[in-house]
Design a protein around this motif. Structure first.
Motif, PDB file in Angstrom:
ATOM      1  N   ALA A  71       0.839  -1.204   0.000  1.00  0.00           N
ATOM      2  CA  ALA A  71       0.000   0.000   0.000  1.00  0.00           C
ATOM      3  C   ALA A  71       0.875   1.255   0.000  1.00  0.00           C
ATOM      4  N   GLU A  72       1.938   1.228   0.783  1.00  0.00           N
ATOM      5  CA  GLU A  72       2.853   2.376   0.844  1.00  0.00           C
ATOM      6  C   GLU A  72       3.545   2.592  -0.496  1.00  0.00           C
ATOM      7  N   LEU A  73       4.017   1.525  -1.115  1.00  0.00           N
ATOM      8  CA  LEU A  73       4.657   1.642  -2.425  1.00  0.00           C
ATOM      9  C   LEU A  73       3.668   2.130  -3.479  1.00  0.00           C
ATOM     10  N   ALA A  74       2.436   1.634  -3.431  1.00  0.00           N
ATOM     11  CA  ALA A  74       1.419   2.060  -4.392  1.00  0.00           C
ATOM     12  C   ALA A  74       1.119   3.551  -4.238  1.00  0.00           C
ATOM     13  N   SER A  75       1.017   4.028  -3.001  1.00  0.00           N
ATOM     14  CA  SER A  75       0.725   5.451  -2.789  1.00  0.00           C
ATOM     15  C   SER A  75       1.883   6.333  -3.250  1.00  0.00           C
ATOM     16  N   ALA A  76       3.099   5.777  -3.291  1.00  0.00           N
ATOM     17  CA  ALA A  76       4.270   6.524  -3.763  1.00  0.00           C
ATOM     18  C   ALA A  76       4.514   6.306  -5.255  1.00  0.00           C
ATOM     19  N   GLY A  77       3.632   5.573  -5.906  1.00  0.00           N
ATOM     20  CA  GLY A  77       3.810   5.287  -7.329  1.00  0.00           C
ATOM     21  C   GLY A  77       5.043   4.448  -7.610  1.00  0.00           C
ATOM     22  N   GLY A  78       5.476   3.658  -6.612  1.00  0.00           N
ATOM     23  CA  GLY A  78       6.653   2.812  -6.773  1.00  0.00           C
ATOM     24  C   GLY A  78       7.968   3.566  -6.654  1.00  0.00           C
ATOM     25  N   ASP A  79       7.925   4.830  -6.242  1.00  0.00           N
ATOM     26  CA  ASP A  79       9.128   5.660  -6.117  1.00  0.00           C
ATOM     27  C   ASP A  79       9.742   5.478  -4.729  1.00  0.00           C
ATOM     28  N   PHE A  80      10.790   4.669  -4.646  1.00  0.00           N
ATOM     29  CA  PHE A  80      11.453   4.396  -3.372  1.00  0.00           C
ATOM     30  C   PHE A  80      12.034   5.663  -2.753  1.00  0.00           C
ATOM     31  N   THR A  81      12.533   6.576  -3.571  1.00  0.00           N
ATOM     32  CA  THR A  81      13.161   7.786  -3.056  1.00  0.00           C
ATOM     33  C   THR A  81      12.188   8.601  -2.210  1.00  0.00           C
TER      34      THR A  81
ATOM     35  N   VAL B 252      25.218   2.388   5.642  1.00  0.00           N
ATOM     36  CA  VAL B 252      24.183   1.364   5.508  1.00  0.00           C
ATOM     37  C   VAL B 252      23.517   1.592   4.147  1.00  0.00           C
ATOM     38  N   THR B 253      23.325   0.526   3.378  1.00  0.00           N
ATOM     39  CA  THR B 253      22.757   0.653   2.038  1.00  0.00           C
ATOM     40  C   THR B 253      21.448  -0.127   1.933  1.00  0.00           C
ATOM     41  N   LEU B 254      20.437   0.538   1.362  1.00  0.00           N
ATOM     42  CA  LEU B 254      19.156  -0.094   1.063  1.00  0.00           C
ATOM     43  C   LEU B 254      19.105  -0.371  -0.431  1.00  0.00           C
ATOM     44  N   THR B 255      18.502  -1.494  -0.804  1.00  0.00           N
ATOM     45  CA  THR B 255      18.268  -1.759  -2.221  1.00  0.00           C
ATOM     46  C   THR B 255      16.841  -2.254  -2.418  1.00  0.00           C
ATOM     47  N   GLY B 256      16.309  -1.957  -3.564  1.00  0.00           N
ATOM     48  CA  GLY B 256      15.022  -2.483  -4.019  1.00  0.00           C
ATOM     49  C   GLY B 256      15.220  -2.918  -5.450  1.00  0.00           C
ATOM     50  N   ASP B 257      15.002  -4.192  -5.725  1.00  0.00           N
ATOM     51  CA  ASP B 257      15.301  -4.732  -7.046  1.00  0.00           C
ATOM     52  C   ASP B 257      14.189  -5.672  -7.479  1.00  0.00           C
ATOM     53  N   GLY B 258      13.724  -5.545  -8.713  1.00  0.00           N
ATOM     54  CA  GLY B 258      12.697  -6.445  -9.221  1.00  0.00           C
ATOM     55  C   GLY B 258      11.830  -5.778 -10.267  1.00  0.00           C
ATOM     56  N   VAL B 259      10.520  -6.032 -10.164  1.00  0.00           N
ATOM     57  CA  VAL B 259       9.548  -5.500 -11.113  1.00  0.00           C
ATOM     58  C   VAL B 259       8.454  -4.800 -10.321  1.00  0.00           C
ATOM     59  N   TRP B 260       8.133  -3.574 -10.712  1.00  0.00           N
ATOM     60  CA  TRP B 260       7.023  -2.842 -10.098  1.00  0.00           C
ATOM     61  C   TRP B 260       6.041  -2.489 -11.202  1.00  0.00           C
TER      62      TRP B 260
END
Length: 148
Positions: free
Chosen positions: A83-93, A111-119
């Motif tokens: 739900a959080e990702l959808a409300s941000a339009g998939g924009d992790f930043t 510390v490094t965060l990554t998000g990898d895949g298909v949105w």
């Protein structure tokens, strides 16, 4: 003759298998169109790692998050994260803005965060590095996506 029968059966199975590509069967035995893509519309791997470079850093935590067809994966709160990702339009930043006025030291312990895949059908590869764990917590405070 035995070889011919084996090859014939293999050819039949191959042709039959090719004819079924693009068709899925429901539990009732009826055919439905299969998804156009081999990838799930929204499936991600999220990581938290030590170090400034994810290629050589140490992954401390990692989870999977699938949002479609339904929220699932090893993420502890897939519904909230999707739900959080959808409300941000998939924009992790936009999910990692300062949300707290929490003071942090200026120590360098990256510390490094990554998000990898298909949105939603498009390829995503996102990386962000923070100066230390306190800064990471300050930037993701209250958010569900990186709460794992």
């Amino acid at each position: 003759m035995r070889t011919f029968r084996t090859l014939g059966a293999t050819a039949f199975a191959t042709v039959t298998g090719l004819a079924l590509v693009g068709t899925a069967f429901t539990g009732a035995g009826t055919a439905e169109a299969a998804p156009a893509s081999l990838h799930a519309p929204s499936a991600l791997v999220l990581t938290v790692g030590e170090g400034a470079d994810p290629a050589v850093g140490t992954v401390v935590r990692a989870v999977t998050l699938t949002c479609l067809p339904r929220p699932s994966g090893s993420h502890p709160a897939p519904e909230a994260a999707c739900a959080e990702l959808a409300s941000a339009g998939g924009d992790f930043t936009s999910l990692t803005d300062i949300r707290d006025d929490r003071p942090c030291t200026r120590e360098w312990n990256p510390v490094t965060l990554t998000g990898d895949g298909v949105w939603q059908g498009r390829r995503v590869a996102w990386i962000a590095t923070y100066g230390n764990p306190c800064e990471l917590r300050a930037r993701t405070a209250g958010g569900a996506v990186f709460a794992f």
